[in-house]
Design an enzyme around this catalytic site. Structure first.
Site, PDB file in Angstrom:
ATOM      1  N   LEU A  18       0.814  -1.223   0.000  1.00 42.80           N
ATOM      2  CA  LEU A  18       0.000   0.000   0.000  1.00 42.80           C
ATOM      3  C   LEU A  18       0.841   1.264   0.000  1.00 42.80           C
ATOM      4  O   LEU A  18       0.433   2.309  -0.497  1.00 42.80           O
ATOM      5  CB  LEU A  18      -0.924   0.011   1.233  1.00 42.80           C
ATOM      6  CG  LEU A  18      -1.956  -1.123   1.322  1.00 42.80           C
ATOM      7  CD1 LEU A  18      -2.700  -1.055   2.651  1.00 42.80           C
ATOM      8  CD2 LEU A  18      -2.934  -1.045   0.163  1.00 42.80           C
ATOM      9  N   GLY A  21       8.010   3.884   3.297  1.00 46.60           N
ATOM     10  CA  GLY A  21       8.823   5.016   3.719  1.00 46.60           C
ATOM     11  C   GLY A  21      10.254   4.555   3.909  1.00 46.60           C
ATOM     12  O   GLY A  21      10.644   3.483   3.425  1.00 46.60           O
ATOM     13  N   PHE A  23      11.779   3.606   6.657  1.00 48.63           N
ATOM     14  CA  PHE A  23      12.006   2.550   7.640  1.00 48.63           C
ATOM     15  C   PHE A  23      10.896   1.509   7.683  1.00 48.63           C
ATOM     16  O   PHE A  23      10.976   0.555   8.448  1.00 48.63           O
ATOM     17  CB  PHE A  23      12.161   3.164   9.039  1.00 48.63           C
ATOM     18  CG  PHE A  23      13.241   4.197   9.108  1.00 48.63           C
ATOM     19  CD1 PHE A  23      14.571   3.833   9.193  1.00 48.63           C
ATOM     20  CD2 PHE A  23      12.935   5.556   9.057  1.00 48.63           C
ATOM     21  CE1 PHE A  23      15.570   4.781   9.240  1.00 48.63           C
ATOM     22  CE2 PHE A  23      13.933   6.508   9.111  1.00 48.63           C
ATOM     23  CZ  PHE A  23      15.256   6.127   9.199  1.00 48.63           C
ATOM     24  N   ALA A  24       9.837   1.693   6.905  1.00 49.94           N
ATOM     25  CA  ALA A  24       8.708   0.780   6.985  1.00 49.94           C
ATOM     26  C   ALA A  24       7.978   0.667   5.653  1.00 49.94           C
ATOM     27  O   ALA A  24       8.062   1.548   4.801  1.00 49.94           O
ATOM     28  CB  ALA A  24       7.728   1.252   8.062  1.00 49.94           C
ATOM     29  N   LYS A  25       7.270  -0.454   5.499  1.00 55.18           N
ATOM     30  CA  LYS A  25       6.377  -0.664   4.364  1.00 55.18           C
ATOM     31  C   LYS A  25       5.015  -1.058   4.921  1.00 55.18           C
ATOM     32  O   LYS A  25       4.933  -1.707   5.965  1.00 55.18           O
ATOM     33  CB  LYS A  25       6.912  -1.771   3.450  1.00 55.18           C
ATOM     34  CG  LYS A  25       8.217  -1.413   2.752  1.00 55.18           C
ATOM     35  CD  LYS A  25       8.693  -2.549   1.851  1.00 55.18           C
ATOM     36  CE  LYS A  25       9.989  -2.181   1.140  1.00 55.18           C
ATOM     37  NZ  LYS A  25      10.481  -3.286   0.275  1.00 55.18           N
ATOM     38  N   VAL A  26       3.952  -0.639   4.227  1.00 53.79           N
ATOM     39  CA  VAL A  26       2.594  -0.975   4.671  1.00 53.79           C
ATOM     40  C   VAL A  26       1.934  -1.849   3.600  1.00 53.79           C
ATOM     41  O   VAL A  26       1.923  -1.495   2.418  1.00 53.79           O
ATOM     42  CB  VAL A  26       1.747   0.295   4.921  1.00 53.79           C
ATOM     43  CG1 VAL A  26       0.345  -0.102   5.385  1.00 53.79           C
ATOM     44  CG2 VAL A  26       2.416   1.184   5.960  1.00 53.79           C
ATOM     45  N   LYS A  41       1.837  -2.808   8.928  1.00 60.28           N
ATOM     46  CA  LYS A  41       3.022  -1.953   8.815  1.00 60.28           C
ATOM     47  C   LYS A  41       4.238  -2.773   9.245  1.00 60.28           C
ATOM     48  O   LYS A  41       4.296  -3.250  10.379  1.00 60.28           O
ATOM     49  CB  LYS A  41       2.861  -0.714   9.707  1.00 60.28           C
ATOM     50  CG  LYS A  41       4.007   0.299   9.605  1.00 60.28           C
ATOM     51  CD  LYS A  41       3.676   1.523  10.461  1.00 60.28           C
ATOM     52  CE  LYS A  41       4.782   2.575  10.412  1.00 60.28           C
ATOM     53  NZ  LYS A  41       4.433   3.776  11.213  1.00 60.28           N
ATOM     54  N   ASP A 134       2.176  16.001  14.132  1.00 59.79           N
ATOM     55  CA  ASP A 134       2.428  15.973  12.682  1.00 59.79           C
ATOM     56  C   ASP A 134       1.106  15.836  11.925  1.00 59.79           C
ATOM     57  O   ASP A 134       0.970  15.014  11.017  1.00 59.79           O
ATOM     58  CB  ASP A 134       3.372  14.829  12.314  1.00 59.79           C
ATOM     59  CG  ASP A 134       3.946  14.972  10.902  1.00 59.79           C
ATOM     60  OD1 ASP A 134       3.954  16.115  10.387  1.00 59.79           O
ATOM     61  OD2 ASP A 134       4.371  13.967  10.325  1.00 59.79           O
TER      62      ASP A 134
END
Length: 445
Positions: A18, A21, A23-26, A41, A134
């Site tokens: 989906l 970034g 440091f992460a993938k969703v 995540k 944020d």
């Protein structure tokens, strides 16, 4: 595609990617037992440990367990293995609110509905001691029914994050949405800062563009600090008055959420059932943030335990901008003779920089303390009325390039400047690539 078709711990099936970034993938996922759609995540442990984001990730886990509200993305559970951490969350099928705004401004009635849901969610978070920090359209998702869901609490803070002055001090967020007091670096109230960001979001939803925008970043910050913006002519007068009270550069006179909810424009069509309503579902199992970072037999654990070094933390946009003397934001709010901070960049590993700093402290007979990633040099009291104390913080720009900030935390200012100029700065020559602010960079091989 990575993970597609895989099953996580016999509970969740992975689907399409989906988003991703640094440091992460969703991923889209499915609960094998219930068939329910979820978002998974996937966070790379090694990357966040190297980037010094371990505490931030633990805080995000803790926060997500605290805020259960219809307008906040629901967090089901956290799982981990040797290399990854998995956040199992509600899947918001409608995508980002940003995608709607990117197509053009929204109708007043639609924008107001989203703003009402946003305010209810943010108010709920604040009452549980959580400050988002944020808020922006990219972090607001929509479910299949078009209801708003606040997401991404990665930069959030808890009440216990406040300093002794009762304020937050970490400069973070997205520049165009951030409150003027956050930029000033003098401390800020998380509630008031979030309210400002909500005001910017409201403007964007109705106008289709940002209230504070300039190709010159410094000019944009000046506009934010003075709340210099112009409402489009299609904004009704009651909305203009509300925005004027939300986008008040003085946090002490800025409107509160309670007063926003009493505002005539806000109240039109307002569904009071959503006000601070907690999701009535089975309780989330208490989230164990510490367990997510358990090495589970990681062979590097023993090596890591040998020495406790301050972990370099990632620079945010404000810190990177400040590396250029032309973009030194502190000059907007602090007189030059008040500055007590020196900065230098180094191409040496973090361990080499810290080792050199400790060596200097030893020669100067200063005590060295490691306070949660912050090095503190301090004189022994020996009857001195106020001992000199120096704080040193290390930031990672890249794994092989660091920024070091040195500042006086207490003690005589003249003595600090003398020690810095005559003792510390010359002794750091081996590890310094450049002193930030100097025109001539002395590059080390």
């Amino acid at each position: 595609m990575e993970h597609k078709g895989n099953v996580l711990m016999n509970k969740y099936e992975f689907g399409r990617l989906l988003g991703k970034g640094n440091f992460a993938k969703v991923y889209y996922g499915r609960d094998l037992k219930s068939g329910q759609s979820v978002a998974i995540k996937v966070i790379d442990k090694e990357k966040i440990l190297k980037a010094g984001l371990m505490d931030q990730t633990k805080r995000e886990i803790s926060v997500m367990g605290l805020v259960k509200h219809p307008n906040v993305v629901h967090f089901y559970e956290v799982m981990a293995n040797k290399a990854k951490i998995f956040f199992i969350m509600e899947h918001a099928k409608g995508g980002e609110l940003f995608q709607k705004v990117a197509k053009g401004r929204l109708k007043e009635v639609i924008a107001r509905k989203y703003f009402q849901q946003l305010i209810c969610a943010v108010d709920f978070c604040h009452k549980r001691g959580v400050y988002h920090r944020d808020l922006k359209p990219e972090n607001l998702l929509l479910d299949e029914n078009g209801n708003l869901k606040v997401s991404d609490f990665g930069l959030s803070a808890l009440t216990e994050s406040k300093h002794h002055d009762g304020l937050l001090h970490t400069t973070c967020g997205t520049p165009a949405y951030v409150a003027p007091e956050v930029i000033s670096r003098r401390g800020y109230d998380g509630v008031k800062a979030d309210v400002w960001s909500c005001g910017v979001i409201l403007f964007v939803l109705l106008a289709g563009y940002l209230p504070f925008h300039d190709s010159n970043l410094m000019q944009m910050y000046r506009k934010i600090s003075k709340a210099e913006y112009k409402c489009p002519n299609w904004f009704p007068s009651e909305l203009r008055r509300l925005l004027c009270r939300i986008l008040d550069p003085n946090p002490h006179t800025r409107i509160s959420i309670a007063k926003i909810m009493e505002n005539p424009w806000f109240k039109k069509g307002f569904n009071t059932e959503s006000l601070n309503t907690e999701v009535e579902s089975k309780e989330i199992t208490p989230l164990n943030a510490e367990a997510s970072f358990s090495p589970h037999g990681n062979s590097n654990a023993a090596a890591d335990a040998k020495i406790e070094l301050p972990k370099p933390t990632n620079l945010n946009a404000f810190d990177i901008i400040s590396l250029s003397t032309g973009f030194d934001l502190s000059g907007l709010f602090v007189e030059n003779d008040q500055k007590e901070e020196a900065q230098f960049t180094s191409a040496n590993p973090a361990s080499a920089v810290i080792s050199k700093l400790e060596e200097i402290a030893s020669k100067l007979k200063l005590k060295v303390m490691n306070m949660d990633g912050l090095l503190i040099f301090e004189e022994s009291s020996d009857g001195v009325m106020e001992v000199l104390s120096i704080e040193i913080e290390l930031f990672e720009i890249t794994p092989s390039f660091h920024l070091v900030k040195i500042k006086r935390s207490k003690g005589d200012a003249l003595k600090y400047r003398k020690v810095l100029k005559l003792d510390i700065a010359p002794a750091l020559k081996e590890v310094v690539w450049a002193w930030v602010g100097e025109q001539q960079h002395q590059e080390q091989q």
